[in-house]
Scaffold this active site. Structure first.
Site, PDB file in Angstrom:
ATOM      1  N   ASP A   1      -3.054  -8.265  -7.420  1.00  0.00           N
ATOM      2  CA  ASP A   1      -2.797  -8.686  -6.032  1.00  0.00           C
ATOM      3  C   ASP A   1      -3.561  -9.975  -5.734  1.00  0.00           C
ATOM      4  O   ASP A   1      -4.468  -9.993  -4.901  1.00  0.00           O
ATOM      5  CB  ASP A   1      -3.233  -7.548  -5.095  1.00  0.00           C
ATOM      6  CG  ASP A   1      -2.973  -7.868  -3.628  1.00  0.00           C
ATOM      7  OD1 ASP A   1      -2.126  -8.740  -3.349  1.00  0.00           O
ATOM      8  OD2 ASP A   1      -3.604  -7.240  -2.768  1.00  0.00           O
TER       9      ASP A   1
ATOM     10  N   HIS B   1       0.821  -1.216   0.000  1.00  0.00           N
ATOM     11  CA  HIS B   1       0.000   0.000   0.000  1.00  0.00           C
ATOM     12  C   HIS B   1       0.855   1.267   0.000  1.00  0.00           C
ATOM     13  O   HIS B   1       0.455   2.286  -0.572  1.00  0.00           O
ATOM     14  CB  HIS B   1      -0.966  -0.018   1.200  1.00  0.00           C
ATOM     15  CG  HIS B   1      -2.013  -1.084   1.080  1.00  0.00           C
ATOM     16  ND1 HIS B   1      -2.750  -1.556   2.141  1.00  0.00           N
ATOM     17  CD2 HIS B   1      -2.458  -1.785  -0.007  1.00  0.00           C
ATOM     18  CE1 HIS B   1      -3.595  -2.495   1.721  1.00  0.00           C
ATOM     19  NE2 HIS B   1      -3.436  -2.647   0.424  1.00  0.00           N
TER      20      HIS B   1
ATOM     21  N   HIS C   1      -7.719  -7.805  -8.334  1.00  0.00           N
ATOM     22  CA  HIS C   1      -8.122  -8.572  -7.149  1.00  0.00           C
ATOM     23  C   HIS C   1      -8.316  -7.572  -6.016  1.00  0.00           C
ATOM     24  O   HIS C   1      -7.413  -7.334  -5.208  1.00  0.00           O
ATOM     25  CB  HIS C   1      -7.044  -9.594  -6.760  1.00  0.00           C
ATOM     26  CG  HIS C   1      -6.794 -10.636  -7.812  1.00  0.00           C
ATOM     27  ND1 HIS C   1      -6.171 -10.356  -9.007  1.00  0.00           N
ATOM     28  CD2 HIS C   1      -7.094 -11.955  -7.856  1.00  0.00           C
ATOM     29  CE1 HIS C   1      -6.097 -11.464  -9.722  1.00  0.00           C
ATOM     30  NE2 HIS C   1      -6.640 -12.450  -9.048  1.00  0.00           N
TER      31      HIS C   1
ATOM     32  N   GLU D   1     -13.583  -8.005  -8.332  1.00  0.00           N
ATOM     33  CA  GLU D   1     -13.590  -8.859  -7.128  1.00  0.00           C
ATOM     34  C   GLU D   1     -14.611  -9.959  -7.376  1.00  0.00           C
ATOM     35  O   GLU D   1     -15.774  -9.693  -7.630  1.00  0.00           O
ATOM     36  CB  GLU D   1     -13.935  -8.038  -5.880  1.00  0.00           C
ATOM     37  CG  GLU D   1     -14.180  -8.853  -4.623  1.00  0.00           C
ATOM     38  CD  GLU D   1     -13.039  -9.804  -4.247  1.00  0.00           C
ATOM     39  OE1 GLU D   1     -11.895  -9.364  -4.122  1.00  0.00           O
ATOM     40  OE2 GLU D   1     -13.320 -11.020  -4.086  1.00  0.00           O
TER      41      GLU D   1
ATOM     42  N   ASP E   1     -13.823 -12.128 -13.068  1.00  0.00           N
ATOM     43  CA  ASP E   1     -12.422 -12.518 -12.973  1.00  0.00           C
ATOM     44  C   ASP E   1     -11.542 -11.316 -13.335  1.00  0.00           C
ATOM     45  O   ASP E   1     -11.737 -10.680 -14.376  1.00  0.00           O
ATOM     46  CB  ASP E   1     -12.153 -13.690 -13.919  1.00  0.00           C
ATOM     47  CG  ASP E   1     -10.683 -14.030 -13.950  1.00  0.00           C
ATOM     48  OD1 ASP E   1     -10.215 -14.685 -13.019  1.00  0.00           O
ATOM     49  OD2 ASP E   1      -9.985 -13.600 -14.894  1.00  0.00           O
ATOM     50  N   GLY E   2     -10.571 -11.032 -12.487  1.00  0.00           N
ATOM     51  CA  GLY E   2      -9.753  -9.831 -12.660  1.00  0.00           C
ATOM     52  C   GLY E   2      -8.929  -9.829 -13.935  1.00  0.00           C
ATOM     53  O   GLY E   2      -8.737  -8.785 -14.563  1.00  0.00           O
TER      54      GLY E   2
ATOM     55  N   SER F   1      -6.475  -1.510  -0.899  1.00  0.00           N
ATOM     56  CA  SER F   1      -5.896  -0.797  -2.048  1.00  0.00           C
ATOM     57  C   SER F   1      -6.932  -0.004  -2.856  1.00  0.00           C
ATOM     58  O   SER F   1      -6.643   1.124  -3.288  1.00  0.00           O
ATOM     59  CB  SER F   1      -5.131  -1.769  -2.943  1.00  0.00           C
ATOM     60  OG  SER F   1      -5.820  -2.989  -3.075  1.00  0.00           O
TER      61      SER F   1
HETATM   62  C1  LIG Z   1      -5.217 -10.329  -1.427  1.00  0.00           C
HETATM   63  S1  LIG Z   1      -6.916 -10.012  -1.592  1.00  0.00           S
HETATM   64  C2  LIG Z   1      -6.968  -8.374  -2.206  1.00  0.00           C
HETATM   65  C3  LIG Z   1      -6.505  -7.319  -1.272  1.00  0.00           C
HETATM   66  C4  LIG Z   1      -6.533  -5.921  -1.835  1.00  0.00           C
HETATM   67  N1  LIG Z   1      -5.861  -5.847  -3.127  1.00  0.00           N
HETATM   68  C5  LIG Z   1      -5.888  -4.930  -0.895  1.00  0.00           C
HETATM   69  O1  LIG Z   1      -4.659  -4.773  -0.911  1.00  0.00           O
HETATM   70  O2  LIG Z   1      -6.615  -4.301  -0.122  1.00  0.00           O
HETATM   71  C6  LIG Z   1      -7.341 -10.942  -3.015  1.00  0.00           C
HETATM   72  C7  LIG Z   1      -8.807 -10.880  -3.401  1.00  0.00           C
HETATM   73  O3  LIG Z   1      -8.943 -11.446  -4.717  1.00  0.00           O
HETATM   74  C8  LIG Z   1     -10.199 -12.081  -4.798  1.00  0.00           C
HETATM   75  N2  LIG Z   1     -10.118 -12.995  -5.968  1.00  0.00           N
HETATM   76  C9  LIG Z   1      -9.629 -14.247  -6.016  1.00  0.00           C
HETATM   77  N3  LIG Z   1      -9.603 -14.694  -7.289  1.00  0.00           N
HETATM   78  C10 LIG Z   1     -10.072 -13.692  -8.058  1.00  0.00           C
HETATM   79  C11 LIG Z   1     -10.240 -13.525  -9.463  1.00  0.00           C
HETATM   80  N4  LIG Z   1      -9.931 -14.517 -10.321  1.00  0.00           N
HETATM   81  N5  LIG Z   1     -10.716 -12.350  -9.917  1.00  0.00           N
HETATM   82  C12 LIG Z   1     -11.055 -11.343  -9.054  1.00  0.00           C
HETATM   83  N6  LIG Z   1     -10.896 -11.444  -7.714  1.00  0.00           N
HETATM   84  C13 LIG Z   1     -10.418 -12.599  -7.220  1.00  0.00           C
HETATM   85  C14 LIG Z   1     -10.386 -12.720  -3.450  1.00  0.00           C
HETATM   86  O4  LIG Z   1     -11.766 -12.959  -3.196  1.00  0.00           O
HETATM   87  C15 LIG Z   1      -9.750 -11.673  -2.521  1.00  0.00           C
HETATM   88  O5  LIG Z   1     -10.747 -10.809  -2.014  1.00  0.00           O
END
Ligand SMILES: C[S@@+](CC[C@H](N)C(=O)[O-])C[C@H]1O[C@@H](n2cnc3c(N)ncnc32)[C@H](O)[C@@H]1O
Length: 261
Positions: free
Chosen positions: A162, A19, A42, A117, A141-142, A99
């Protein structure tokens, strides 16, 4: 799958590294008037309360953001303290921005935010946390979202990748995914966060990323004490393509602070 919930880890030392560099990069990019795009693959839920039972149970925020703020890592006008203050003035003293909310706090009305997300509850919480900002939260999907948006409008900007690395195949596919995203958006700053685990699983991924000779690529890693006995995460890293000019001053500052922990 999708069992990962960031509330257990929000504000830990890995978040502090990720961050802080994100906030620094966004501040740098917003020095020019030109609008920019922020894309996150993500996103998580965007807003966390560090007195929530999950966060208290792991103690990671106490050993992370709470400790380093107490030690004065972010003085005065540092963009990380600006983001923390902005979010805490709205959501209370124990709030911690993920983030997406760090980005929303530092960006301007002319900028665009696109956040992916996949988890239904995390997505619903994200949409709520960002509802007062001009941001789009996609339950998608991201990587698919990123592919569909690139090159974005506005063309300048930053993408944060992330993943939670629940799927070990992520390590293998990320170098190829990132090369493809860069081909579609050669001016974009692309930042990948990764954990440093005791098994060194990240090393093959980082070697493959470095071998691609992507422009202005930097790799910054910090080590820290494990959150619990036998906890496997002992550090974290950020691999950044088209890294903003001068970011080394902040990576060096962080390296020195982390080495004193
Ligand atoms: C490490 S966390 C994110 C934290 C955030 N970036 C932060 O720093 O505040 C990862 C997130 O990705 C989500 N996730 C997992 N696979 C994903 C995908 N294929 N596409 C989008 N989101 C996904 C999970 O549900 C989780 O909430």
């Amino acid at each position: 799958m999708l069992s990962y919930q960031h509330i257990y880890h929000a504000g830990n030392l890995a978040d502090v590294q990720k961050h802080t560099l994100l906030a620094w990069a966004l501040e740098y990019l917003t020095q020019k008037d030109k609008p920019l795009s922020y894309i996150e693959t993500h996103a998580g839920r965007g807003l966390y309360q560090l007195d929530a039972a999950e966060a208290v149970r792991t103690g990671e925020a106490a050993a992370g953001i709470e400790r380093v703020q107490h030690e004065g890592w972010f003085e005065g006008e540092h963009p990380m303290s600006r983001a923390l203050e902005a979010v805490r003035s709205r959501h209370g003293a124990t709030a911690y921005p993920g983030s997406p909310l760090i980005a929303a706090s530092l960006l301007r009305s002319q900028d665009s935010l696109h956040l992916a997300e996949l988890h239904p509850q995390e997505h619903a919480a994200l949409a709520l946390a960002l509802s007062t900002y001009e941001a789009k939260a996609y339950r998608q999907d991201g990587f698919e979202l990123a592919q569909s948006l690139l090159p974005p409008t506005p063309r300048r900007g930053l993408m944060l990748i992330d993943p939670s690395y629940e799927v070990k195949a992520d390590y293998d596919r990320l170098p190829k995914v990132i090369a493809k995203l860069h081909r579609k958006w050669n001016v974009g700053v692309i930042a990948l966060w990764y954990p440093i685990l005791t098994d060194g699983h990240h090393q093959v991924m980082i070697t493959a990323l470095k071998a691609q000779n992507l422009p202005k690529a930097i790799c910054h890693e910090v080590r820290f004490p494990p959150a619990r006995k036998n906890h496997r995460m002992v550090g974290s890293g950020m691999f950044i393509i088209n890294a903003p000019f001068g970011i080394e001053s902040e990576t060096q500052r962080l390296s020195s602070l982390f080495s004193g922990l």
